[in-house]
Scaffold this motif. Structure first.
Motif, PDB file in Angstrom:
ATOM      1  N   UNK A   1       0.777  -0.916   0.006  1.00  3.37           N
ATOM      2  CA  UNK A   1       0.002  -0.056   0.133  1.00  3.37           C
ATOM      3  C   UNK A   1       1.012   1.252   0.241  1.00  3.37           C
ATOM      4  N   UNK A   2       0.662   2.157  -0.924  1.00  2.15           N
ATOM      5  CA  UNK A   2       1.380   3.318  -0.946  1.00  2.15           C
ATOM      6  C   UNK A   2       0.421   4.640  -0.350  1.00  2.15           C
ATOM      7  N   UNK A   3       0.960   5.471   0.653  1.00  2.44           N
ATOM      8  CA  UNK A   3       0.124   6.505   1.341  1.00  2.44           C
ATOM      9  C   UNK A   3       0.910   7.750   1.200  1.00  2.44           C
ATOM     10  N   UNK A   4       0.306   8.692   0.728  1.00  6.20           N
ATOM     11  CA  UNK A   4       0.534   9.974   0.353  1.00  6.20           C
ATOM     12  C   UNK A   4       0.557  10.813   2.051  1.00  6.20           C
ATOM     13  N   UNK A   5       1.587  11.415   2.467  1.00  9.47           N
ATOM     14  CA  UNK A   5       1.582  11.755   3.713  1.00  9.47           C
ATOM     15  C   UNK A   5       2.104  13.399   3.639  1.00  9.47           C
ATOM     16  N   UNK A  21       5.161   6.984  11.272  1.00 12.25           N
ATOM     17  CA  UNK A  21       6.078   7.135  10.033  1.00 12.25           C
ATOM     18  C   UNK A  21       6.013   8.504   9.677  1.00 12.25           C
ATOM     19  N   UNK A  22       7.284   9.048   9.608  1.00 14.57           N
ATOM     20  CA  UNK A  22       7.278  10.451   8.912  1.00 14.57           C
ATOM     21  C   UNK A  22       8.560  10.461   8.054  1.00 14.57           C
ATOM     22  N   UNK A  23       8.484  11.385   7.060  1.00 18.92           N
ATOM     23  CA  UNK A  23       9.562  11.704   6.371  1.00 18.92           C
ATOM     24  C   UNK A  23      10.466  12.830   6.597  1.00 18.92           C
ATOM     25  N   UNK A  24      11.889  12.525   6.631  1.00 15.92           N
ATOM     26  CA  UNK A  24      12.666  13.403   6.999  1.00 15.92           C
ATOM     27  C   UNK A  24      12.886  14.607   6.128  1.00 15.92           C
ATOM     28  N   UNK A  25      12.916  15.891   6.521  1.00 17.48           N
ATOM     29  CA  UNK A  25      12.890  17.166   5.779  1.00 17.48           C
ATOM     30  C   UNK A  25      14.291  17.399   5.365  1.00 17.48           C
ATOM     31  N   UNK A  26      15.151  16.948   5.969  1.00 17.52           N
ATOM     32  CA  UNK A  26      16.834  17.775   5.520  1.00 17.52           C
ATOM     33  C   UNK A  26      17.917  16.599   5.918  1.00 17.52           C
ATOM     34  N   UNK A 123       4.779  -7.301  13.140  1.00 15.32           N
ATOM     35  CA  UNK A 123       6.173  -7.695  12.777  1.00 15.32           C
ATOM     36  C   UNK A 123       6.385  -8.125  11.424  1.00 15.32           C
ATOM     37  N   UNK A 124       7.460  -7.776  10.748  1.00 14.70           N
ATOM     38  CA  UNK A 124       7.570  -8.147   9.533  1.00 14.70           C
ATOM     39  C   UNK A 124       7.116  -7.077   8.280  1.00 14.70           C
ATOM     40  N   UNK A 125       6.567  -6.055   8.697  1.00 12.97           N
ATOM     41  CA  UNK A 125       6.319  -4.810   8.133  1.00 12.97           C
ATOM     42  C   UNK A 125       7.694  -4.126   7.472  1.00 12.97           C
ATOM     43  N   UNK A 126       7.575  -3.738   6.038  1.00  6.80           N
ATOM     44  CA  UNK A 126       8.544  -3.052   5.578  1.00  6.80           C
ATOM     45  C   UNK A 126       7.835  -1.718   5.428  1.00  6.80           C
ATOM     46  N   UNK A 127       8.596  -0.436   5.786  1.00  8.55           N
ATOM     47  CA  UNK A 127       8.144   0.855   5.245  1.00  8.55           C
ATOM     48  C   UNK A 127       9.159   1.628   4.503  1.00  8.55           C
ATOM     49  N   UNK A 128       9.025   2.123   3.437  1.00  3.97           N
ATOM     50  CA  UNK A 128      10.082   2.641   2.609  1.00  3.97           C
ATOM     51  C   UNK A 128       9.564   4.039   1.930  1.00  3.97           C
ATOM     52  N   UNK A 135       5.518   3.570   1.170  1.00  4.35           N
ATOM     53  CA  UNK A 135       5.133   2.210   1.041  1.00  4.35           C
ATOM     54  C   UNK A 135       5.099   1.471   2.228  1.00  4.35           C
ATOM     55  N   UNK A 136       4.084   0.748   2.330  1.00  6.87           N
ATOM     56  CA  UNK A 136       3.913  -0.252   3.629  1.00  6.87           C
ATOM     57  C   UNK A 136       3.383  -1.499   2.989  1.00  6.87           C
ATOM     58  N   UNK A 137       4.358  -2.615   3.493  1.00  2.73           N
ATOM     59  CA  UNK A 137       3.821  -3.883   3.147  1.00  2.73           C
ATOM     60  C   UNK A 137       4.658  -5.123   4.037  1.00  2.73           C
ATOM     61  N   UNK A 138       3.947  -6.125   4.259  1.00  4.05           N
ATOM     62  CA  UNK A 138       2.661  -6.359   3.962  1.00  4.05           C
ATOM     63  C   UNK A 138       1.727  -5.960   5.069  1.00  4.05           C
ATOM     64  N   UNK A 139       0.558  -5.595   4.980  1.00  4.59           N
ATOM     65  CA  UNK A 139      -0.228  -4.863   6.034  1.00  4.59           C
ATOM     66  C   UNK A 139      -0.977  -6.097   6.747  1.00  4.59           C
ATOM     67  N   UNK A 140      -0.808  -6.101   7.996  1.00  5.26           N
ATOM     68  CA  UNK A 140      -1.564  -6.932   8.962  1.00  5.26           C
ATOM     69  C   UNK A 140      -3.090  -6.609   8.559  1.00  5.26           C
ATOM     70  N   UNK A 141      -3.905  -7.876   9.103  1.00 10.92           N
ATOM     71  CA  UNK A 141      -5.324  -7.841   8.686  1.00 10.92           C
ATOM     72  C   UNK A 141      -5.979  -6.931   9.649  1.00 10.92           C
TER      73      UNK A 141
END
Length: 154
Positions: A1-5, A21-26, A123-128, A135-141
């Protein structure tokens, strides 16, 4: 799943734990303080800060921890693997371009920034970071996603 933040914080909520989860600005050097050494890792704009709350708890302290690293570039402290205080750490943080959650590491004792301690349900989620979000995968139920306003927008 891809999420715009954008500049906001993504709140991934399980039934008994959560991630922020947050994106680094600098770009900045992230100092990591271990028991016998200090080392610095380069953090780049677009990398992610992930705060994990393996036993849930209030979101506000986790948001503060996220901003202490993302905005104020505070160093991370890593405890020795057998430190008794690791059981009392409610929130842990990792910073990097991609981070995987794991329930098989001890809270606060893992200096490698590609992993963060989590509950078993997350556990086992990868965020990038992707070009247009996170992007987050796999997502738990059993989870929900929520965008929380960044510090500047609260």
């Amino acid at each position: 799943m891809n999420v715009s933040v954008g500049d906001d914080v993504l709140h991934v909520k399980g039934t008994h734990s959560f991630l922020l989860v947050a994106v680094v600005r600098e770009n900045f050097p992230l100092c990591i303080e271990a028991s016998h050494e200090e080392y610095c890792q380069g953090v780049h704009a677009g990398d992610l800060v992930v705060v994990s709350a393996p036993e849930a708890g209030p979101v506000e302290p986790a948001l503060m921890l996220l901003e202490l690293v993302r905005t104020y570039h505070l160093p991370l402290v890593v405890l020795p693997r057998d430190h008794p205080g690791s059981k009392r750490i409610p929130y842990v943080v990792s910073v990097g371009p991609a981070i995987q959650t794991s329930c098989s590491i001890v809270r606060g004792t893992h200096p490698e920034q590609h992993l963060v301690c989590s509950s078993d349900e997350l556990a086992g989620i990868i965020v990038c970071r992707t070009g247009d979000g996170i992007a987050i995968s796999p997502l738990p139920g059993t989870f929900t996603l929520e965008r929380l306003p960044s510090r500047e927008n609260r």
